[in-house]
Design a protein around this motif. Structure first.
Motif, short mmCIF file in Angstrom:
data_model
loop_
_atom_site.label_atom_id
_atom_site.label_comp_id
_atom_site.label_asym_id
_atom_site.label_seq_id
_atom_site.Cartn_x
_atom_site.Cartn_y
_atom_site.Cartn_z
N LEU A 86 0.81 -1.20 0.00
CA LEU A 86 0.00 0.00 0.00
C LEU A 86 0.85 1.25 0.00
O LEU A 86 0.56 2.22 -0.70
N VAL A 87 1.93 1.25 0.78
CA VAL A 87 2.68 2.48 0.98
C VAL A 87 3.87 2.61 0.04
O VAL A 87 4.07 3.63 -0.59
N SER A 88 4.68 1.56 -0.07
CA SER A 88 5.91 1.67 -0.83
C SER A 88 5.74 1.40 -2.31
O SER A 88 6.49 1.87 -3.13
N ILE A 236 -11.80 0.56 -0.97
CA ILE A 236 -10.34 0.49 -0.92
C ILE A 236 -9.78 0.20 -2.31
O ILE A 236 -8.80 0.82 -2.76
N PHE A 237 -10.40 -0.76 -3.03
CA PHE A 237 -9.97 -1.05 -4.39
C PHE A 237 -10.13 0.16 -5.29
O PHE A 237 -9.26 0.47 -6.11
N LEU A 238 -11.26 0.87 -5.15
CA LEU A 238 -11.51 2.04 -6.01
C LEU A 238 -10.43 3.10 -5.82
O LEU A 238 -9.96 3.70 -6.80
N ALA A 239 -10.06 3.35 -4.58
CA ALA A 239 -9.02 4.35 -4.33
C ALA A 239 -7.74 3.98 -5.07
O ALA A 239 -7.08 4.84 -5.68
N ALA A 240 -7.39 2.69 -5.04
CA ALA A 240 -6.19 2.23 -5.74
C ALA A 240 -6.35 2.32 -7.25
O ALA A 240 -5.43 2.75 -7.97
N LEU A 241 -7.52 1.92 -7.77
CA LEU A 241 -7.73 1.95 -9.22
C LEU A 241 -7.79 3.37 -9.75
O LEU A 241 -7.27 3.65 -10.83
N TYR A 242 -8.44 4.27 -9.02
CA TYR A 242 -8.46 5.67 -9.45
C TYR A 242 -7.05 6.22 -9.56
O TYR A 242 -6.72 6.99 -10.46
N GLU A 271 -1.38 6.85 2.31
CA GLU A 271 -1.87 6.76 0.94
C GLU A 271 -2.47 8.09 0.49
O GLU A 271 -2.28 8.52 -0.64
N ARG A 272 -3.21 8.76 1.37
CA ARG A 272 -3.79 10.06 1.02
C ARG A 272 -2.69 11.08 0.72
O ARG A 272 -2.80 11.86 -0.24
N SER A 273 -1.62 11.07 1.51
CA SER A 273 -0.52 11.97 1.21
C SER A 273 0.10 11.65 -0.14
O SER A 273 0.51 12.55 -0.89
N GLY A 274 0.15 10.36 -0.49
CA GLY A 274 0.66 9.97 -1.80
C GLY A 274 -0.19 10.52 -2.92
O GLY A 274 0.32 10.92 -3.98
N ILE A 275 -1.50 10.56 -2.71
CA ILE A 275 -2.40 11.13 -3.72
C ILE A 275 -2.11 12.62 -3.91
O ILE A 275 -2.01 13.12 -5.03
N TYR A 276 -1.98 13.34 -2.80
CA TYR A 276 -1.68 14.77 -2.91
C TYR A 276 -0.33 15.00 -3.59
O TYR A 276 -0.17 15.94 -4.39
N ALA A 277 0.64 14.15 -3.30
CA ALA A 277 1.94 14.28 -3.96
C ALA A 277 1.79 14.06 -5.46
O ALA A 277 2.41 14.78 -6.26
N ALA A 278 0.99 13.08 -5.85
CA ALA A 278 0.78 12.82 -7.28
C ALA A 278 0.08 14.00 -7.95
O ALA A 278 0.27 14.24 -9.15
N LEU A 279 -0.73 14.73 -7.19
CA LEU A 279 -1.41 15.91 -7.73
C LEU A 279 -0.51 17.15 -7.74
O LEU A 279 -0.90 18.21 -8.24
N GLY A 280 0.68 17.01 -7.20
CA GLY A 280 1.60 18.14 -7.16
C GLY A 280 1.36 19.09 -6.00
O GLY A 280 1.91 20.20 -5.97
N ASP A 281 0.55 18.68 -5.03
CA ASP A 281 0.26 19.51 -3.88
C ASP A 281 1.16 19.08 -2.72
O ASP A 281 0.77 18.34 -1.82
N GLY A 282 2.40 19.56 -2.76
CA GLY A 282 3.37 19.16 -1.76
C GLY A 282 2.99 19.60 -0.36
O GLY A 282 3.28 18.89 0.61
N LYS A 283 2.33 20.74 -0.24
CA LYS A 283 1.96 21.23 1.08
C LYS A 283 0.99 20.28 1.77
O LYS A 283 1.18 19.91 2.94
N GLN A 284 -0.05 19.84 1.04
CA GLN A 284 -1.01 18.90 1.62
C GLN A 284 -0.36 17.53 1.86
O GLN A 284 -0.65 16.86 2.85
N SER A 403 5.12 5.50 -8.13
CA SER A 403 4.28 4.36 -8.43
C SER A 403 2.93 4.52 -7.76
O SER A 403 2.68 5.43 -7.00
N ARG A 404 2.06 3.56 -8.04
CA ARG A 404 0.70 3.58 -7.51
C ARG A 404 0.65 3.59 -6.00
O ARG A 404 -0.13 4.33 -5.40
N GLY A 405 1.44 2.74 -5.38
CA GLY A 405 1.30 2.54 -3.94
C GLY A 405 2.27 3.40 -3.16
O GLY A 405 3.40 3.03 -2.93
N GLY A 406 1.89 4.59 -2.74
CA GLY A 406 2.79 5.46 -2.04
C GLY A 406 3.43 6.45 -2.98
O GLY A 406 3.09 6.55 -4.13
N VAL A 407 4.34 7.27 -2.45
CA VAL A 407 4.89 8.35 -3.25
C VAL A 407 6.31 8.03 -3.68
O VAL A 407 6.92 7.12 -3.21
#
Length: 407
Positions: A86-88, A236-242, A271-284, A403-407
């Motif tokens: 999930l994370v790495s 949980i699956f949807l969050a990963a697939l999205y 995982e949520r922080s990884g999503i924000y990182a993927a969006l380019g929102d380093g602060k969040q 990658s998908r799982g983590g930042v």
């Protein structure tokens, strides 16, 4: 064709992941409490609740499935496999050496599976179209496939059980089209096979495998919205697939909801922080990791078990992709100073990141030392194989993305 067969085999085994939650017994507070512990990564407490329920209702196949499922996840958590996946990220779970459960754990799992199958078979002898028994048996075979695949690395046994489980749930859908939970396997199957290249989709079609990514996602969305037993798992699956589909913003409200329901599950916050990182929102992204650190510092329930090294790794990863290389190096070196505090995949990734940072700073001599440490730490890991390339060809930005799982 050998490669194609291995990919199709892997796809079939991957489908076993949909069997990771069984039907809750209506009105059973013990089971509800057990799954609260389960989704908060508290497997010892979850198993205690399920054992208590089994003592009260020993002839419930569902309860034996609950216990077997908890045993599998407790073993994965103990070994760091959940954090790796999930994370790495990097799909390391497929390459991980088999886990090493104690003989007592192995015996307990086998006992719960045997009891569940005996009860399900007895029900089906009375009524071959008993949808509850068919559904429960699908879960039992799926859990055993999971154990064969992740714990014992018995590939063919896992494939056989996963295929049986899928057929049983297909039968449930035929007999009871209103059973939304039984559709989760079809949704994941459509998505996975639909994600293949044209060549492998053709091979999959010839092997009886068809797929449609969009249909798969819609099916899983339906289970997430209208399912009963599998609603949480579908989310949980949807969050990963999205995230795989770069639909990152769709994943955020799902993760927010899951964190609200299971606040002690620190992996969801990572995982949520990884999503924000993927969006380019380093602060969040960094703010989310700092919140985990604050929860740990003040002794919030569930956060004392979070290794500081995992927090440093997450911060360092975000900083690495944000080109804050000085802070990234500091945090990654905190991880490599105590690599036994994190899972195997996180440790090897930390060494590789150290090497990449040195390469980006034109210090290839130091980078090579770090890459060699990554290789020695976990020779079979994907990051170790990647590190071997960088020894002769220095890393340059743009060769790799998060990658998908983590930042």
């Amino acid at each position: 064709m050998g490669v194609a067969r291995r990919i199709i085999r892997t796809l079939k085994v991957t489908l076993l992941a949909v069997f990771l939650a069984a039907s809750l017994l209506a009105g059973s507070s013990l089971v509800e409490d057990g799954y609260q512990h389960f989704y908060n990564l508290e497997y010892e407490q979850a198993l205690a609740d399920f054992d208590h329920a089994i003592a009260l209702h020993p002839n419930s196949a569902d309860l034996h499935n609950h216990a077997a499922e908890t045993i599998v996840f407790a073993e994965m958590y103990r070994d760091g496999a959940l954090e790796s996946e999930l994370v790495s990220g990097n799909n390391s779970l497929l390459r991980r050496a088999k886990l090493n459960p104690t003989p007592e754990t192995d015996q307990r799992f086998s006992s719960e599976i045997r009891k569940a199958l005996d009860l399900e078979q007895a029900s089906l002898r009375r009524n071959p179209n008993d949808t509850e028994a068919l559904y429960a048996m699908g879960i039992t075979y799926g859990l055993r496939a999971n154990y064969f695949f992740l714990i014992r690395k018995a590939w063919m046994d896992a494939l056989h059980d996963a295929t049986t489980a899928r057929k049983l749930h297909n039968r449930v859908s035929e007999l009871d089209p209103s059973n939304v939970d039984a559709r989760l396997v079809q949704g994941l199957h459509d998505y996975i096979v639909g994600s293949l290249t044209t060549f492998y989709r053709m091979v999959g079609f010839l092997a009886g495998q068809r797929g449609d990514k969009e249909l798969g996602i819609r099916t899983i969305e339906d289970v997430a919205a209208h399912g009963a037993a599998n609603r949480v798992d579908a989310k949980i699956f949807l969050a990963a697939l999205y995230r795989r589909e770069h639909q990152h913003r769709k994943a955020l409200p799902i993760l927010d909801e899951l964190i609200g329901r299971f606040p002690r599950n620190y992996l969801l916050r990572f995982e949520r922080s990884g999503i924000y990182a993927a969006l380019g929102d380093g602060k969040q992204a960094i703010g989310g990791i700092e919140e985990v650190a604050r929860l740990k510092t003040r002794g919030a329930p569930g956060y004392g078990r979070v290794p500081w090294e995992m927090i440093y790794y997450q911060l360092g990863s975000i900083q690495f992709w944000s080109s804050d290389l000085g802070n990234a190096l500091t945090n990654m070196q905190k991880v490599t100073a105590r690599p036994d505090e994190v899972d195997l995949n996180t440790g090897v990734l930390a060494w590789m990141r150290v090497g990449q940072i040195y390469d980006l700073n034109q210090r290839h001599d130091l980078a090579v030392e770090a890459y060699k440490k990554a290789i020695a730490y976990a020779p079979e890991a994907e990051a170790a194989r990647e590190s071997r390339r960088y020894i002769s060809s220095p890393y340059h930005r743009g060769e790799q993305r998060p990658s998908r799982g983590g930042v």
